[in-house]
Each structure stands twice: as structure tokens, then as C-alpha cells.
Design a protein around this motif. Sequence first.
Motif, mmCIF file in Angstrom:
data_model
loop_
_atom_site.group_PDB
_atom_site.id
_atom_site.type_symbol
_atom_site.label_atom_id
_atom_site.label_comp_id
_atom_site.label_asym_id
_atom_site.label_seq_id
_atom_site.Cartn_x
_atom_site.Cartn_y
_atom_site.Cartn_z
ATOM 1 N N LEU A 61 -35.482 42.822 -12.944
ATOM 2 C CA LEU A 61 -34.793 42.574 -14.205
ATOM 3 C C LEU A 61 -35.080 41.141 -14.601
ATOM 4 N N ILE A 62 -35.828 40.994 -15.663
ATOM 5 C CA ILE A 62 -36.240 39.657 -16.061
ATOM 6 C C ILE A 62 -35.293 39.192 -17.157
ATOM 7 N N SER A 63 -34.684 38.032 -16.920
ATOM 8 C CA SER A 63 -33.783 37.556 -17.940
ATOM 9 C C SER A 63 -34.140 36.124 -18.297
ATOM 10 N N SER A 64 -34.806 36.003 -19.436
ATOM 11 C CA SER A 64 -35.203 34.706 -19.964
ATOM 12 C C SER A 64 -35.898 33.848 -18.904
ATOM 13 N N GLU A 65 -36.940 34.451 -18.317
ATOM 14 C CA GLU A 65 -37.675 33.702 -17.305
ATOM 15 C C GLU A 65 -39.027 33.250 -17.822
ATOM 16 N N LEU A 83 -49.139 28.629 -21.527
ATOM 17 C CA LEU A 83 -48.656 30.003 -21.376
ATOM 18 C C LEU A 83 -47.523 30.093 -20.368
ATOM 19 N N LYS A 84 -47.540 29.200 -19.373
ATOM 20 C CA LYS A 84 -46.543 29.251 -18.305
ATOM 21 C C LYS A 84 -45.128 29.114 -18.838
ATOM 22 N N LYS A 85 -44.996 28.497 -20.001
ATOM 23 C CA LYS A 85 -43.656 28.194 -20.509
ATOM 24 C C LYS A 85 -43.065 29.321 -21.355
ATOM 25 N N ILE A 86 -43.880 30.306 -21.685
ATOM 26 C CA ILE A 86 -43.362 31.410 -22.497
ATOM 27 C C ILE A 86 -42.294 32.160 -21.715
ATOM 28 N N LYS A 87 -41.181 32.507 -22.393
ATOM 29 C CA LYS A 87 -40.083 33.172 -21.684
ATOM 30 C C LYS A 87 -40.039 34.671 -21.952
ATOM 31 N N PHE A 88 -39.614 35.409 -20.933
ATOM 32 C CA PHE A 88 -39.542 36.859 -21.030
ATOM 33 C C PHE A 88 -38.175 37.391 -20.612
ATOM 34 N N SER A 89 -37.807 38.538 -21.191
ATOM 35 C CA SER A 89 -36.629 39.262 -20.733
ATOM 36 C C SER A 89 -36.964 40.745 -20.730
ATOM 37 N N GLU A 120 -51.151 47.047 -13.730
ATOM 38 C CA GLU A 120 -51.883 47.034 -14.997
ATOM 39 C C GLU A 120 -50.926 47.211 -16.178
ATOM 40 N N GLN A 121 -49.993 48.159 -16.010
ATOM 41 C CA GLN A 121 -49.029 48.410 -17.089
ATOM 42 C C GLN A 121 -48.135 47.188 -17.318
ATOM 43 N N ALA A 122 -47.711 46.569 -16.227
ATOM 44 C CA ALA A 122 -46.830 45.414 -16.355
ATOM 45 C C ALA A 122 -47.534 44.277 -17.101
ATOM 46 N N ILE A 123 -48.775 44.033 -16.709
ATOM 47 C CA ILE A 123 -49.528 42.943 -17.338
ATOM 48 C C ILE A 123 -49.795 43.259 -18.805
ATOM 49 N N GLU A 124 -50.101 44.539 -19.064
ATOM 50 C CA GLU A 124 -50.350 44.961 -20.441
ATOM 51 C C GLU A 124 -49.092 44.733 -21.291
ATOM 52 N N ALA A 125 -47.917 45.068 -20.704
ATOM 53 C CA ALA A 125 -46.661 44.897 -21.438
ATOM 54 C C ALA A 125 -46.432 43.416 -21.771
ATOM 55 N N ILE A 126 -46.700 42.562 -20.800
ATOM 56 C CA ILE A 126 -46.532 41.123 -21.032
ATOM 57 C C ILE A 126 -47.487 40.660 -22.119
ATOM 58 N N SER A 127 -48.701 41.166 -22.028
ATOM 59 C CA SER A 127 -49.724 40.762 -22.984
ATOM 60 C C SER A 127 -49.350 41.159 -24.413
ATOM 61 N N ILE A 128 -48.778 42.366 -24.546
ATOM 62 C CA ILE A 128 -48.396 42.817 -25.883
ATOM 63 C C ILE A 128 -47.211 42.009 -26.396
#
Lengths: 367, 187
Positions: A294-298, A322-328, A337-345
Motif C-alpha cells: 500500500l503506497i501512500s504518498s511515497e 524522477l526520484k522525487k515524484i510521489k505515488f499513492s 512488468e505490470q507494476a512498472i507499467e502502472a508507474i510509468s502511466i
Amino acid sequence: MNEKIKSLYLSYLEKNISKPDEEYLILWLKRNPDYVKEFNEIRRLWSLANTSGKINNILVEKEWNLFSQMVEKEKSAQIRPQNNLMYWLPRMAATFLLGMIISAAIAYAVFNTENSNVVYQEINTPAGAQSKIALPDGSTVWLNAESRLRYSNQFGKKQREIFLTGEAFFEVAKNKEKMFVVQASDLSIKAYGTSFNVKSYPEENTVETTLVEGRIGVKKAGLKKDKSNEIMLEPNQRVVYYKTSANVAAPEKEDIENEMITANSKKENKQPTYMISKGIDPSPFTSWKEGTLLISSETLANLAIKLERKYDVKIQFKNEALKKIKFSGPLQNETVEQAIEAISIAAQIDYEINDRNILFKGIKTNK
Amino acid sequence: MWFSRLYGNNTDKPVTIEEFRGIFQELFPELCLYATKFVGDFDTSKDLVHDVFADFWTNSEKLKNKSLVKPYLYKAVKNRALNYNKREKRKSRLDELFDSQNVIVDFSDNNDIISAISYEDLQADLEEAIGKMPEQRQAIFRMSRFQQMKHKEIAEELNISPKTVETQIYRSLIFLRSKLSHYLNDR
């Protein structure tokens, strides 16, 4: 001896002395040879005091890990010449290749004068794996990727002491007589029948403890068993301990709405530094054991470390920004592959996957 | 078992990984302490000891007839540290002056091993001695040595003059030297 000499000598110890000052000190010592012994012993004391504070069992563990990894690398590179020792190398390889294996690594420790043998049980998980362990006292431990758990054959007899490197979730069986103690980096975490998560990877600067249920006490190892040295956690609280005070960075992940307390047990003594968050939702910190991230503003930098452990991949950045971009968001049964693709999108990042190596290249340009 | 190997027992069998691990865990701390005698700072010592173990690892077959692993490792640490100093030429003249005064225990026979410093003892004794000092002096000493803070930083942190910090550190050192003299003489 005058103040100036003292002052120069101290700057020498701090490696902060100029050449002329050093010459001056040498001349002075030649005229006052009685001080050579004193200064020399103080110099030795200076380096011993520094060294002594840095050596502990956890350091030795860490060094051993580095060492065994190095030996392993050497072997796979085939640099190592054939010799008698080759016979056990496959066994070591197995530790790394077969996922979790319980190595009956036996260490004999000599305590006091009696030669009582203490045998250690050790559980390792490599990157990309997890394991669930039933301890002899009925407690259960989920061990995250790239982590190690170690306990002696004395476990459960007089004490319940366990050593952790990496991340684990503990569900501790109640036993009022025998305290359950997790030693992680230089923290001791005492449990009183409870479930909680500890994250203490050697390459990270913090030890994070999240309490789901029950009560635990967190204390820096080596401090007196004094109530004032121990931080008590209630359910849904989390404490982040900073290993070196020099690197106390403002934590990025803490939610602002949480009440934050920096606990400094002694004002004049900066150590230890803790950050306590109350009323948090523990699930993002414990969800890894169900295979969910569970990623919360990381930041992507932190996320990359988690992905590396979860999927056993290496992630690199061509562009530091790019390292500073945050995700949730949750990551569950995705392939890497799917995880990386999701981040990329989500963040519009260009990337490359080459076997187990992933390279984040840069922000996609609009065409 | 590695224990008998460590304290002298002639066997022809090569060192096994379990034995090696035992040796590593037992001796790593004290070898680091020994190495700081030559190179001063801890990080360098740690690297040197690491290298010594790596060498020992590749060459341990040669060692199968040598009954004493411990003196061998002590000697290896010493040689490596001296080489390091020669190579790096990082010693200042004052360092050399002090080094020339030091008697280095050679660990060439079993008896000397007993005089090796155990870091647990050292930590306990140091902690006890520090605890006997006045509180402010304790705090200043800890900041200076354990947190590697410079005088100026300590002075700012505690809102006192850098001169006071210096005086306090010096007094701590004089006091600790008297309490811990057995670690400092001829070692």
C-alpha cells in the motif's frame, strides 16, 4: 601546560590542525617530553572511545552478511580457484538460491567462565521472497524480503530474544513471565503480548516500529532499564527511530494531520531521536505480509527500494529528478512488468526493462 | 568446532563455513580494536579487518597446519595496517612521533592473546567511567566522541562557549585516562 597547547592538541585529535600548529606542538612536546606519554594515551583513548561505540553484535552481523555475499559473488564469477573448500560452497549458494532456508549455522559463544554452548537458529529470505515462521513459544513471524531473523536455542527458556535485520511482522504469544524482545539495529523493542511491525534494513537510516495491537516499549539498546528511556506505544501508533543523529532528516512520509512528538529523553543528550505518530492507520506498514504494497504518498526513490525487495529486481534512475515524484495506491498481484507499467502511466515516465534490470529514463515528452 | 581451532588444536581438515562464521563473529570486533592502534579511525580499521578475513578465506587451506588462527589473524591485521600506513602516507609527523613511542603487542604466541581487548569489557568500563563524570561533562564527551560533533557545534547546541567545551573535553579525557589506563598502556 597552557590553554593554547590543550586547544591545539584537541584540534589535532579532531584532525583539524594546521601544519604550522602541528610543528609548534611537536616542538613543545620535545621541550616537555613528560607529556608525550599522556598525550599518546589520550590519543589511544580517543580512538578507542570512538570505535567502542560503533561495534556491536548488529555491526558484526552486518559485516558477516557483506562478507558472505562477497564470497558468493566471487564464486559466481568463477574467479575463485578450485580447492578443497569448494566442497561446501554449493551449500552456501543454496542459502541464496533456494529462497528461505533454515541454516543450522552454529555459533558457539563462550559466556563468562562456563563454556555453555549457545546455538543460533537463523532464517534468511532473499529478495523476491517472504516467509512465515512459527517460533518455539507459539509466536508467529512474517519475514519480508531480504531479511534475516536469528535466535538462540535459549529462546523461550529464560527470555524470548530475537534479532532482526530487515522487516518483519510479529504476532507475539502472551507470556507475562518471559518478555519478548526484538533487537533491531541499536533498538530493543519489548512486547507484552501483541502484534507489531518492525522495519530495520541496514541500508536505511531509520528503524520503524508500528503497533497494531497490544502494547510495546521501544528503547535504545544499552540504555538503562529506566522508564524514562523507554517509549511506550499504544495501538495505531508508530515510532521512527533515526540511527544517526547527524542524518536526522525531516520525514517525508508522515501525514501532517498526525500528532507528532519528538521525544528527547534528555535535552542535552541528542540521542536517541524518535518521531512518534499517533492515530495512524497501520495497514500500509503491515500490508506487505499479505503480498500487498500500500503506497501512500511515497517518493519513487523509496518505492523503488520496496519493488527491488518484492520482485528481486534492480532499479536505476537516469534522471535524479524522477526520484522525487510521489505515488499513492495499492500494488497487489501485479507482475513486476505490470507494476512498472502502472508507474510509468501514472507519472508519464519512460523506462526500459532488461531482464531484471529496470531503468527509469525521464519524463515522457508530448509529441 | 572452531573453538578448538582458535585456541590451538592441530587438525588437517580445512576450515568449514560454520567454523569460519564463528571465527568471524568472535574476532571481528577485537581485530577492529587492534587495527585502530595503527590506523586510528574506525572505518579504515573495519575495512582492513574485512580484507584480512577475505584473504584468510581464500588462503585458509594453507593454514590447515597452523594450529592458531587467532595469532595468524592478529599478525595479518598488523601487517596490513602497517602497509596501509606506508602506502597512504597519511600519517602526520605528530602521529609518527606518538607511534614511535608505542610498544606493539605481537601476538606471536598464545599467551599474548589473553591480553587482547574485548570490546564488551571496553564498552562496559568506558560507560561506567563516563557515568562517574559530572552530567554536563558526560553530555559534552558523548557528543564529541559518539556523535563526532565538533567543538563549535557542541558549543552552539548547549549554548556555552567553545572554550568551555574544550576544557570539559580535556578534563573528560584526563579523567577517563586514569580510569581506563589498563587499556592504554603498552598496547
